[in-house]
Structure formats: structure tokens, C-alpha cells
Design a protein around this motif. Structure first.
Motif: not given
Length: 81
Positions: A37-39, A61-72, A76-81
Motif C-alpha cells: 500500500v505504501e508503494e 481541478t485535480y482534487d475534483l477530477i482525479y483524486k477521488p478516482r485514485l482514493q477509491r 477498494e484494493k487495500y480495504n481502506i475505510q
């Protein structure tokens, strides 16, 4: 002042480059079997730094468009709440 055709083309080129980068990072993280997860988090942070280097005044704009996708993806991959 209206942007020139060359400026518009350069902006479009940078947008496509950023979209490619984000999609590449999403693919690499998604397809990796045992990436820590760190990597993955560092890849996301590096993507944000690259985006802000290309578009210094577009952090919101970055935080609005890309940040949510990457956080999601990380959630999902690392079961982070």
C-alpha cells in the motif's frame, strides 16, 4: 487575451499526457498482485506532483477530477475505510 492555436494545442497535449499518466497508474496498481500500500500511495502522490507540475494553478481541478478516482482505487484494493 484569447489563447493562440499553439497554446490551445499545447494545453490539450498536457491534458492527454495527464490522462494517460493517471490511467497508467490506475492500471499498474489494479493489476499488481502484491504491491504494498505504501508503494501504491507513493505512485498516487507522484501522479499528483506531476499533475501540479504540468498545471501549477489547477490543484482544485485535480482534487475534483482525479483524486477521488485514485482514493477509491486504493480504498477498494487495500480495504481502506
Amino acid at each position: 487575451m484569447k489563447p493562440s492555436e499553439a497554446e490551445i494545442q499545447e494545453e490539450n497535449k498536457k491534458v492527454r499526457r495527464l490522462q494517460f499518466l493517471v490511467n497508467l497508474v490506475i492500471s499498474v496498481i489494479s493489476q499488481s498482485q502484491n504491491m504494498p500500500v505504501e508503494e501504491a500511495s507513493e505512485m498516487v502522490a507522484a501522479t499528483r506532483r506531476a499533475a501540479l507540475a504540468m498545471f501549477p494553478d489547477k490543484e482544485f481541478t485535480y482534487d475534483l477530477i482525479y483524486k477521488p478516482r485514485l482514493q477509491r482505487l486504493l480504498a477498494e484494493k487495500y480495504n481502506i475505510q
